[in-house]
Design a protein around this motif. Structure first.
Motif, PDB file in Angstrom:
ATOM      1  N   MET A   1       0.698   4.229  -2.718  1.00 10.28           N
ATOM      2  CA  MET A   1       0.397   5.576  -2.245  1.00 10.28           C
ATOM      3  C   MET A   1       1.524   6.549  -2.560  1.00 10.28           C
ATOM      4  SD  MET A   1      -2.600   5.571  -0.978  1.00 10.28           S
ATOM      5  CE  MET A   1      -2.569   7.158  -0.148  1.00 10.28           C
TER       6      MET A   1
ATOM      7  N   ALA B   1      -0.523   4.091   5.326  1.00  8.69           N
ATOM      8  CA  ALA B   1      -1.205   5.120   4.528  1.00  8.69           C
ATOM      9  C   ALA B   1      -0.881   6.509   5.084  1.00  8.69           C
ATOM     10  CB  ALA B   1      -2.705   4.878   4.528  1.00  8.69           C
TER      11      ALA B   1
ATOM     12  N   LEU C   1       0.837  -1.207   0.000  1.00 13.15           N
ATOM     13  CA  LEU C   1       0.000   0.000   0.000  1.00 13.15           C
ATOM     14  C   LEU C   1       0.872   1.258   0.000  1.00 13.15           C
ATOM     15  CD1 LEU C   1      -2.756   1.432   0.261  1.00 13.15           C
ATOM     16  CD2 LEU C   1      -2.491   1.258   2.746  1.00 13.15           C
TER      17      LEU C   1
ATOM     18  N   SER D   1       2.626   7.449   4.236  1.00 15.30           N
ATOM     19  CA  SER D   1       2.745   7.779   2.812  1.00 15.30           C
ATOM     20  C   SER D   1       2.405   9.231   2.540  1.00 15.30           C
ATOM     21  CB  SER D   1       1.820   6.873   1.984  1.00 15.30           C
ATOM     22  OG  SER D   1       2.186   5.522   2.112  1.00 15.30           O
TER      23      SER D   1
END
Length: 492
Positions: free
Chosen positions: A323, A375, A319, A378
């Motif tokens: 991202m 996330a 992820l 990121s």
């Protein structure tokens, strides 16, 4: 719209070079954590204790801390192509030595040689991007680089676990060897100099002070966890004290040397650079601290294998990779603050969520919290890196890159040290109060996550002060700087 389309883009040749550097950097940074799951196998093969086996990682981090501050001098004094060849040749040689190592001492020596190349690679990549990528496209390029910085160490244990499941630990080096050799060959033919080199004297005293300072900090921080267990080779305050004192003298020395400084600390006079660097440090502390505590929780509380632990952490790493590309483009459009504020908020929510983990938590729940954590990181890493380095004048690019890379290493060591220390101390306190071992360990893990959640709140507060102007709308700090010297330009 017409004006936008007229803006310069990255030349095709330069784009290929950047991608080569990104791939090479990913391989060498991945190597920093890929061996972490091999410690039990190394302990058995070489008949060594856990405290000795840990030097496979500690020696790597110490070497990085010593070499990175020198890269500012190297990138100012030598052409980029030469620096790249030094970095990849060192990594290639270290990989070969480690793969053939007949004893643990030789294996550590191979890791040290590898770390020399790894230490040079990230500042080299940063400096190249800042010199060839127009300001309005730096966000998306730095987004790719954030994949290297965050995803490579995050996926290292996963890749290491998969390799160990089918082969022995030496294959971690044999698989890297041809990739490093290919990168070395391609770099020798593709990379051209895009910086203006200057003949600078090397201040030996600065080299010694930086080595003592940064090595002392990293070693001292890495020893705190062992000290809490009563297994430290030396009291942590000794190397920490030496490190802090050496860095104080080092800073005074650099200010007195001015344009001949080994590491130009005048970059800290730029507020955007200083604040962004502090925010990056907090993010790195949270990431590395979590990366050290979560595997302990997954293996010792939930009873998962090393391979399954690595696979549990893989979705978060993937992820972060996806991202990184998205956030880089958003930065080019909106700037840093609109991304860093929600990113730091998500980071805090994720770490507070991890404080709810228990022996009854489901794997899906753990993966979800870890993905949320990545996330948030990121949305922080790429904008903060771009804002920090983009705020500097061209002559300070190499020094800013070296300082950023150094702080990342120290922050990673600090995050690991603090999480482990809090966990160990709380675990020992729980055991002394009569709690059963698993319950005491769970208390320690819970307390470590609380500490991480608290520092995330500090990052959230600081995020509102990050400069928010997008890169292509900022006054260009390098607009009046001399153009990059073409390949073959003689050293001044």
């Amino acid at each position: 719209m017409t004006q936008k389309s007229a803006e310069p883009t990255v030349p095709a040749g330069a784009s290929r070079v950047i991608w080569l550097l990104v791939v090479a950097a990913f391989v060498v940074i991945l190597n920093e954590t890929v061996m972490s799951v091999a410690l039990p196998e190394l302990m058995g093969e070489f008949a060594i204790s856990a405290s000795i086996a840990q030097w496979i990682t500690t020696a790597f981090m110490l070497t990085m801390a010593v070499v990175i501050p020198i890269t500012g001098f190297l990138l100012t004094r030598l052409p980029l192509r030469t620096v790249f060849l030094i970095a990849m040749a060192s990594f290639l040689l270290g990989t070969l030595v480690a793969g053939l190592a007949p004893t643990f001492l030789v294996l550590v020596l191979g890791r040290v040689i590898q770390a020399v190349g790894t230490a040079i690679m990230m500042p080299l990549l940063f400096t190249t991007v800042l010199n060839v990528v127009p300001a309005h496209r730096r966000g998306r390029t730095m987004g790719v680089i954030s994949i290297v910085i965050a995803v490579a160490p995050a996926t290292g244990p996963t890749i290491g676990g998969v390799i160990l499941d089918a082969l022995n630990w030496r294959w971690m080096f044999w698989i890297m060897l041809p990739i490093a050799a290919l990168a070395l060959i391609l770099g020798a033919t593709m990379i051209r100099n895009v910086t203006e080199t200057r003949r600078l004297p090397l201040d030996v005293l600065s080299v010694v002070l930086s080595a003592l300072g940064f090595a002392g900090l990293v070693f001292g921080l890495s020893s705190i966890g062992s000290a809490a267990e009563g297994n430290a080779l030396i009291a942590p305050w000794i190397p920490l004290g030496i490190g802090i004192l050496s860095l104080a003298v080092f800073t005074w020395r650099q200010l007195s040397l001015r344009d001949h400084a080994l590491l130009d600390v005048r970059v800290f006079k730029t507020p955007t650079f200083t604040l962004s660097l502090a925010m990056m440090a907090i993010g790195m502390m949270g990431m590395f601290g979590t990366l050290i505590v979560l595997p302990i929780y997954l293996q010792q509380i939930l009873g998962l294998s090393a391979k399954d632990t690595g696979l549990m952490l893989l979705p978060g790493g993937l992820l972060m990779g996806v991202m990184g590309l998205i956030v880089g483009r958003l930065f080019d459009r909106f700037g840093a603050r609109p991304l860093v504020v929600p990113g730091s908020a998500v980071l805090a929510v994720a770490l507070w969520g991890m404080t709810t983990l228990s022996a009854e938590s489901t794997q899906g729940n753990i993966i979800a919290w870890h993905m949320l954590l990545n996330a948030g990181l990121s949305f922080m890493f790429s904008p903060l890196m771009t804002a920090a380095l983009g705020s500097l004048p061209r002559r300070l690019y190499s020094h800013g890159s070296a300082i950023l890379s150094t702080v990342q290493q120290v922050a990673g060591a600090a995050g690991t040290a603090v999480f482990i220390t809090v966990m160990t101390t709380a675990t020992l306190a729980g055991a002394q109060s009569g709690a059963e071992p698993m319950g005491a360990l769970m208390t320690g893990i819970h307390n470590a996550m609380i500490w991480g959640a608290v520092i995330a709140l500090v990052a959230f507060a600081g995020s509102f002060f990050v400069k928010s102007v997008p890169a292509d709308e900022e006054p260009d700090a390098v607009a009046h700087s001399p153009a990059p010297a073409p390949e073959g330009t003689p050293v001044h």
